[in-house]
Write a protein that holds these residues in place. Structure first.
Motif: not given
Length: 520
Positions: A66-71, A97-101, A197-198, A297-299
């Motif tokens: 799950f961590t890898n999926a967000i990253v 404030d989320w990263p665009d990706r 995120v969840n 968490i992933g930005g």
């Protein structure tokens, strides 16, 4: 007997334990399809010890999926966000404030509605059911099947979130709904971020849980499956389907819990050394110290509970450069170690080559590193010890002596002494401490909210919070008589009226097993 498994990005570690005794251990490669790697680990355990699948009472798994999926911003479900707070909070919309990706990966579906509470439970504005229905219709029209609902100060009063969830579920039957008061802490944007995120991981959670369950079925194990949370406790598969975000950083947490068991120390620093990085954390009463501030968490900024871990780019695959004063890392050959390191016939000088040349480890072909300058080898060993000791020192909160426990497959990099630390432990089974930590994990419950002391006495407030935390642990599967309060935090909030205080209580107990031998 129980099995602990830690599924990392490179390796899958597994242990078979009878109580606190390790009967068998195995390290295999992680596979992209999840199932086959876990099956290989389980079959490897069967070769190391004779046991019947019926003897296994429970299987505990820690995973980084799950961590890898967000990253990586991959395998995320399109997600809508409903925030209850109008007329307040308009200035900062959801995911501001989320990263665009990441925003693009889940879609930019944010909706502001009326509702919300003040810190003491007073209503900001009434919930408007027709408004929620219109938003739900728009979400359905967009084809979104996962919804995150957040409300201002919902940890104080969750009524509006639950009412909104009921309306959304009625309009969109079968949709995944995540509520912020069940996930994050005080602080609207950070709690909302954790909830989003969840929500975007809910579909992936179904896939991963089904894969783990299939792996157990393949080898004939019918024992209950649990997954590791990042506070050192367990959750069952149904809880995992609802709250996959709880698995974030469970890997370092498992390593620290495993280090506590193997070393017999409940208060110490733990250094977990892998192929690329070394993770350093502090154990307090047998559990990892939690981060006191927002975590990334992933930005994405979140206030979800996470262990306080500091990482440095030193691992078994770290590249070594220089002569008399060599530099170690931070770049690493990673999973290509067995192809690129000198001791395996490669052409890259790594930290593993250094410890083999120093005679500290028997890995690969030692004759391939005999040509290394002794001054380089000595300098590199000293540099590794100095850099790791510096990170451990940064994690300390007092000048009192702190014992250090070294675990992980790369722990051979660390000499028997660290500069500035008199007590260094490298326990047996150090390479699979993460899987051991998963196997011994307990069940927990937590309360974190704001109370007005004026309405109740301080003792009444603390007793109420403790009782709620214990009840949560028991409801999660802890044996009632085993539950203990392991942490109480009380913080007065001076900028709020009414003698407000934030109280956080954590309770932990042993997993309850049924009389038939299986876990409850």
């Amino acid at each position: 007997m129980r099995i602990g498994i830690d599924v990392g990005g490179t390796n899958t570690d597994a242990v078979l334990m009878d109580g606190s005794a390790v009967l068998a251990e195995i390290k295999t490669s992680t596979t992209s399809d999840v199932t086959s790697g876990v099956v290989a680990a389980l079959r490897g355990l069967a070769k190391g010890a004779t046991f019947s699948p019926a003897d296994i009472q429970a299987v505990m798994i820690g995973t980084t999926h799950f961590t890898n999926a967000i990253v990586e911003a991959r395998r995320l479900a399109p997600t809508a966000v409903i925030r209850l707070g109008l007329p307040a909070t308009k200035a900062l919309p959801p995911m501001v404030d989320w990263p665009d990706r990441l925003r693009s990966a889940i879609g930019d579906h944010g909706y502001l509605c009326h509702g919300g509470n003040e810190f003491d439970g007073r209503v900001i504005s009434d919930l408007r059911p027709d408004e929620i229905k219109r938003v739900a219709d728009a979400i359905g029209a967009a084809g979104v099947r996962s919804v995150a609902i957040s409300s201002v100060f919902s940890p104080v009063s969750a009524d509006f979130e639950m009412q909104a969830a009921d309306i959304v579920a009625e309009v969109l039957p079968g949709v995944h709904i995540s509520l912020s008061h069940q996930i994050g802490r005080i602080g609207l944007l950070e709690r909302e971020n954790a909830t989003i995120v969840n929500a975007c991981l809910r579909d992936l959670a179904d896939t991963i849980v089904d894969a783990f369950t299939s792996a157990l079925t393949t080898v004939g194990i019918s024992a209950p499956l649990y997954l590791s949370q990042n506070d050192g406790t367990l959750m069952d598969v149904e809880f995992t389907r609802k709250y996959p975000v709880a698995t974030f950083a469970s890997g370092p947490t498992n390593s620290m819990r495993g280090a506590a068991l193997l070393s017999g120390l409940s208060d110490c620093a733990v250094v977990d050394i892998g192929g690329t990085t070394s993770d350093v954390g502090m154990l307090t009463r047998g559990f990892p110290r939690e981060a006191a501030t927002e975590v990334d968490i992933g930005g994405v900024r979140s206030n979800f509970r996470m262990p306080d871990v500091l990482s440095v780019g030193i691992g078994g695959g770290s590249r070594v450069r220089g002569d008399s004063d060599p530099a170690i890392g931070p770049d690493s050959v990673g999973h290509e170690l067995t192809e690129r390191a000198l001791v395996f016939g490669g052409d890259t000088l790594t930290a593993t080559d250094i410890v083999v040349a120093a005679g500290h480890a028997d890995i690969g072909d030692a004759s391939l590193v005999r040509h290394l300058d002794p001054r380089l080898v000595t300098g590199a060993i000293e540099r590794i010890a100095h850099d790791v000791a510096e990170i451990v020192d940064r994690m300390r909160t007092s000048a009192e002596p702190v014992p250090v426990v070294i675990v992980g497959g790369g722990s051979v990099l660390i000499p028997d002494a660290l500069p500035g630390f008199a007590e260094v432990h490298r326990p047996d089974h150090f390479a699979v401490a993460n899987a051991i930590g998963a196997a011994i994990a307990q069940v927990g419950g937590e309360v974190d909210r704001i109370f007005a002391i004026g309405r109740q006495s301080r003792d009444e407030v603390l007793d109420q919070a403790k009782a709620e935390a214990v009840d949560q642990a028991v409801a999660a599967g802890a044996r009632p008589g085993s539950v203990q309060i392991v942490e109480v935090e009380e913080v007065p909030i001076a900028y709020l009226p009414g003698n407000a205080v934030r109280v956080r209580v954590k309770a932990v107990g042993d997993l309850e097993f049924a009389a038939t031998g299986g876990a409850r």
